[in-house]
Design a protein around this motif. Structure first.
Motif: not given
Length: 218
Positions: A42-60
């Protein structure tokens, strides 16, 4: 690969949002992560998904912005990039393609501007701005529904805010003018102008279709 219309739209929403922040291999890795672990959640899982992208310099430092973009596109799926996944599972890179140039409603255009203001200002400066603007809002000549929506927006924290209300161009112009007056009082006219220019630059990058209309109110 699912050709279900709902799943196709979900892929397009996620890919369009990610393509505003990532390119090339980083974009492909992020999209494949969503596809593998989050496509059926469900849509609330997007928060967890974005958290897993945190090591990307473009998303710092941009986690809140990414989540807001994903939620906004989920609620208002306009100007989406084509489905990036071919029928046999290969990923087609549409990240350099411009989204379809659909006209947007006035409240959506103004929402982009409000998001830009909140994004370009440091959090302490934005808190000053919103508190001072809310004091002025009570005396502004606006329709009650618009006034209530503005109060809700500036009273709220978090990335899921949506500005959706019937409004007119003269009303939006009055709101933008009042925001500018508050900026001048808090930060001085030079910095106020710099803030507006930073907002325009942000819009040119993330919502270019809205820039021409926003400039009419500045």
């Amino acid at each position: 690969m699912s050709a279900n219309p709902i799943q196709v739209q979900k892929r397009r929403i996620v890919y369009t949002a990610l393509a505003q922040f990532l390119k090339g291999e980083e974009l492909e890795r992020a999209f494949r992560l969503w596809e593998k672990q989050y496509a059926t959640k469900p849509v609330y899982a997007l928060n967890e998904f974005v958290g897993k992208l945190g090591d990307s310099p473009a998303l710092a430092g941009r986690r809140k912005e990414v989540i807001r973009t994903l939620l906004n596109l989920s609620q208002h799926p306009e100007g989406l990039l084509p489905d990036p996944v071919a029928g046999y599972g290969e990923l087609t890179d549409f990240s350099k393609a411009a989204p379809a140039q659909y006209p947007e409603r006035l409240d959506r255009i103004f929402e982009h501007f409000l998001v830009a203001v909140e994004t370009v200002l440091p959090s302490d400066a934005f808190i000053q701005l919103r508190l001072n603007f809310l004091v002025r809002l009570a005396d502004m000549k606006l329709n009650p529904t618009l006034k209530a929506r503005l109060r809700l927006w500036f009273d709220s924290d978090g990335s899921g805010k949506v500005f959706s209300v019937v409004c007119t161009a003269p009303e939006i112009r009055r709101v933008v003018n009042q925001l500018y007056v508050v900026m001048c009082e808090l930060f001085g006219p030079v910095r106020a102008d710099d803030i507006l220019e930073a907002c325009v630059a942000w819009l040119e990058r993330y919502h270019p279709v809205s820039v021409r209309d926003i400039r009419r109110f500045l």
